[in-house]
Structures are given as structure tokens and as C-alpha cells.
Write a protein that holds these residues in place. Structure first.
Motif, PDB file in Angstrom:
ATOM      1  N   ASP A 285       0.825  -1.203   0.000  1.00 38.88           N
ATOM      2  CA  ASP A 285       0.000   0.000   0.000  1.00 38.88           C
ATOM      3  C   ASP A 285       0.863   1.259   0.000  1.00 38.88           C
ATOM      4  O   ASP A 285       0.554   2.228  -0.711  1.00 38.88           O
ATOM      5  N   ILE A 286       1.946   1.258   0.781  1.00 36.29           N
ATOM      6  CA  ILE A 286       2.834   2.431   0.861  1.00 36.29           C
ATOM      7  C   ILE A 286       3.335   2.834  -0.524  1.00 36.29           C
ATOM      8  O   ILE A 286       3.463   4.013  -0.850  1.00 36.29           O
ATOM      9  N   PHE A 287       3.629   1.821  -1.369  1.00 32.74           N
ATOM     10  CA  PHE A 287       4.207   2.097  -2.679  1.00 32.74           C
ATOM     11  C   PHE A 287       3.170   2.114  -3.800  1.00 32.74           C
ATOM     12  O   PHE A 287       3.526   2.107  -4.977  1.00 32.74           O
ATOM     13  N   SER A 288       1.910   2.159  -3.411  1.00 30.91           N
ATOM     14  CA  SER A 288       0.835   2.248  -4.405  1.00 30.91           C
ATOM     15  C   SER A 288       0.595   3.703  -4.796  1.00 30.91           C
ATOM     16  O   SER A 288       1.167   4.630  -4.212  1.00 30.91           O
ATOM     17  N   ASP A 289      -0.273   3.904  -5.775  1.00 26.95           N
ATOM     18  CA  ASP A 289      -0.585   5.266  -6.227  1.00 26.95           C
ATOM     19  C   ASP A 289      -1.394   6.039  -5.195  1.00 26.95           C
ATOM     20  O   ASP A 289      -1.347   7.275  -5.166  1.00 26.95           O
ATOM     21  N   LYS A 290      -2.125   5.331  -4.343  1.00 25.49           N
ATOM     22  CA  LYS A 290      -2.959   5.986  -3.333  1.00 25.49           C
ATOM     23  C   LYS A 290      -2.733   5.336  -1.970  1.00 25.49           C
ATOM     24  O   LYS A 290      -3.575   4.585  -1.471  1.00 25.49           O
ATOM     25  N   PRO A 291      -1.583   5.633  -1.348  1.00 27.41           N
ATOM     26  CA  PRO A 291      -1.301   5.009  -0.049  1.00 27.41           C
ATOM     27  C   PRO A 291      -2.231   5.519   1.036  1.00 27.41           C
ATOM     28  O   PRO A 291      -2.802   6.608   0.937  1.00 27.41           O
ATOM     29  N   SER A 292      -2.371   4.734   2.077  1.00 33.34           N
ATOM     30  CA  SER A 292      -3.208   5.118   3.213  1.00 33.34           C
ATOM     31  C   SER A 292      -2.707   6.416   3.829  1.00 33.34           C
ATOM     32  O   SER A 292      -1.516   6.713   3.833  1.00 33.34           O
ATOM     33  N   THR A 293      -3.620   7.176   4.372  1.00 31.64           N
ATOM     34  CA  THR A 293      -3.246   8.414   5.072  1.00 31.64           C
ATOM     35  C   THR A 293      -3.222   8.203   6.582  1.00 31.64           C
ATOM     36  O   THR A 293      -3.072   9.163   7.335  1.00 31.64           O
TER      37      THR A 293
END
Length: 343
Positions: free
Chosen positions: A72-80
Motif C-alpha cells: 500500500d505504501i508504494f501504491s498510487d494511493k497510499p493510506s493516510t
């Protein structure tokens, strides 16, 4: 395949960070033994372990699956959301007898990095115990080599011998985990946290994320084959400093641009780029066994160097800086002196 990120200019990094708004990162906790009777340097008492988990809960931080959160960290929309992942190295028996019950009662996920050659030996889990844990919700089993050897290329080792050695260690373990437990996760933990550029490339070629033992949080600019974790043994996981670690932010630089840590001059120099979020007057750096150390600012970079040589095989420079959204940016550079004896 997990590719290493290209180097980025300071201006691009600032734009990249700004695009994420409020920055929230992944903090990975690293444990070995959960016991009062195992080696102090790698042990966390059960009372401290429970207290650490209590603080995670009190701070309202979500404990997440390591692999999914790293992706998720390296995805286009990581968690906030600031998140926590829990890991154990080596598959010691106390993880099964003590930690697993505590985490199951709290319904918290975790990952065990397994040295497959040690399973069944005194002080380690058995394959039956690992198989049982692997069936539980939230428990992941991953690769920590076959044999827990020092994997960086030795000074007197040929490239072909090195490749043969690390190929056996990495791939034998991955194959055995798949055969015995049905798991084939692309996450890997370096024994002793030691790596060099060639080993990182081997990990990347396999499509794996590589986790070290240097401290810090993981953010979108963190190198995927040099991911940090906070050691949580008694000496490092005390509650008086834990809140800052749990809320830490990844240093706002592309860590692929940092050296792999192999010492070529002792003491080594670590050069960091000056980016908008980093003000030299607010930066604090420490060296293993030496306390706070000075640094020099020249042009668009910061040069950090300890005042005298180190005598140990592994040591670190740790730097912190207040983050604009609260907490601290946290960077740890592990150094590896291959001229010193292996553990």
C-alpha cells in the motif's frame, strides 16, 4: 518485480511529498524473543511487550499485515493513516509459547521471518508449531534464509561463490516454506540486517521487499530493498521513547540514493540532500556508542561523519528532525565493516 525507485532531485521530492498532503507512514516493529530468560540483547520481556502493545492501542494506531501495508505504501494511493506492523525474526520458541497467545487475544496480525535451517532445534519452533500458527488469522510466515548466514559478499569471496551461496540460502528457504506451509510471500528479512548493493539487487530480482534492522518509518520514498524496522528488545523498546518511534515519519529523501552501508573509510561519511522540509538547525544526529555528533552543511547537502573510527562490525548513524505534521522524521543508516569478524 519490485523495482528500485530512480533517484529524484530535491525539488521533485518536495513536490512528491506535497502531493500526499498529510503524511502518514508505516512503522515496523522488530522482535526476536519474548522472554525473561533469553539473551538480553535480543529479548523483550512479556511485561514490556504487553505495555508496548497497550501504547499502540492508546495512541489509536492500527496494527496491519506487513505485506499488504508495504504494498500500500508504494501504491498510487497510499493510506493516510499512521500504521504499525509487528515482526519476529528467527522463529524462536517464545514467540509460539508467549507472543502468539498475547497477539491472538488482542486480535493483532504479525509476521514471523523464519530461518528454515533452525526449525526444530533447541530454542526454536517446530514445523508443527509453525504450521499451526500459519492457519491462524493474521499470521504470516516469511523468509529469513536457510542458515542465517552473513549474506553480504565477503572480501575474499569470488562473485561466483557468493552468488551460489546466497542463491542457496534465499531460494532453499523460500521453497521449503512453500512446500511445508504453502506460503510464498515476497517479503524477506536480512540476517543481522546486513546487506550490500549486490544482495539488494538479488532481492529485487526475486520481486521481494527487503527488511533490515535499522530504525525508522517506511514512506513512499523509502528503498524497497532497504526497509527499516525499529528493534524492540528491552534496551531499545522502553516506553519513554516509544511514542516518538510509533509516530515517526520516513525521512523526506529518496533512500535509494544513500550508500548501501559497506564501510570503505572508517569513520564513514553520510551525505544527505537538503530538501525543503529539512532545516539543518533542527537536525540532530547520533552515532553508535558516541552520542550526538556534528555535521557540515555545504551547498545543497549535509555531510555527517563520526569524530573517530568504530571498532564494531555493525554501527549506525541515526538522525531525527521535527516533522511539519507532528512527530519526527527518522533516518537510520546502518554501516557494515566487512573487515571485522562475523558474529
Amino acid at each position: 518485480m519490485i523495482a528500485r525507485k530512480p533517484w529524484k532531485s530535491a525539488a521533485l521530492i518536495s513536490l512528491f511529498l506535497a502531493s500526499f498532503g498529510v503524511k502518514a507512514d508505516l512503522v515496523v516493529l522488530q522482535y526476536h524473543h519474548i522472554s525473561e530468560s533469553t539473551p538480553p540483547s535480543t529479548s523483550t520481556s512479556s511485561s514490556l511487550f504487553n505495555a508496548q502493545l497497550d501504547m499502540v492501542t492508546e495512541l489509536g494506531l492500527e496494527v496491519v499485515d506487513l505485506h499488504k501495508a508495504t504494498k500500500d505504501i508504494f501504491s498510487d494511493k497510499p493510506s493516510t493513516d499512521q500504521r504499525i506492523a509487528i515482526t519476529f525474526d528467527d522463529a524462536y520458541e517464545s514467540v509460539y509459547s508467549t507472543a502468539a497467545g498475547i497477539l491472538q487475544e488482542r486480535d493483532l496480525p504479525y509476521t514471523i521471518f523464519v530461518d528454515t535451517a533452525a526449525i526444530g532445534k533447541h530454542g526454536y519452533m517446530t514445523w508443527a508449531q509453525l504450521r499451526e500458527l500459519a492457519t491462524r488469522d493474521g499470521v504470516s510466515i516469511a523468509n529469513h534464509t536457510a542458515g542465517h548466514g552473513h549474506l553480504a559478499r565477503k572480501p575474499d569471496e569470488t562473485e561466483s561463490d557468493w552468488k551460489k551461496r546466497i542463491t542457496h540460502s534465499l531460494d532453499t528457504a523460500q521453497a521449503e516454506l512453500k512446500r511445508r506451509l504453502g506460503t510464498d510471500l515476497p517479503v524477506f528479512a536480512y540476517p543481522y540486517g546486513e546487506f550490500d548493493e549486490a544482495l539488494e539487487a538479488a532481492v529485487a530480482e526475486r520481486g521481494w521487499y527487503g527488511f533490515g534492522q535499522q530504525s525508522g518509518a517506511i514512506g513512499p520514498l523509502t528503498g524497497t530493498t532497504r526497509l527499516p524496522r525499529f528493534p524492540m528488545a528491552n534496551a531499545y523498546g522502553q516506553l519513554n521513547g516509544l511514542k516518538d518511534k510509533l509516530n515517526s515519519k520516513a525521512f523526506p529523501i529518496d533512500t535509494n540514493k544513500l550508500p548501501d552501508g559497506i564501510v570503505r573509510a572508517n569513520p564513514p561519511t553520510l551525505t544527505l540532500p537538503l530538501v525543503d522540509d529539512i532545516k539543518p538547525t533542527r537536525l540532530t544526529c547520533f552515532a553508535s556508542g558516541m552520542g550526538r555528533i556534528d555535521f557540515n552543511v555545504s551547498g545543497d547537502s549535509i555531510a555527517i561523519k563520526a569524530p573517530k573510527p568504530f571498532n564494531s562490525r555493525r554501527f549506525r548513524y541515526n538522525c531525527t528532525h521535527p516533522a511539519k505534521e507532528g512527530g519526527f522524521y527518522w533516518l537510520s543508516q546502518q554501516w557494515l565493516d566487512l573487515s571485522k569478524p562475523e558474529d
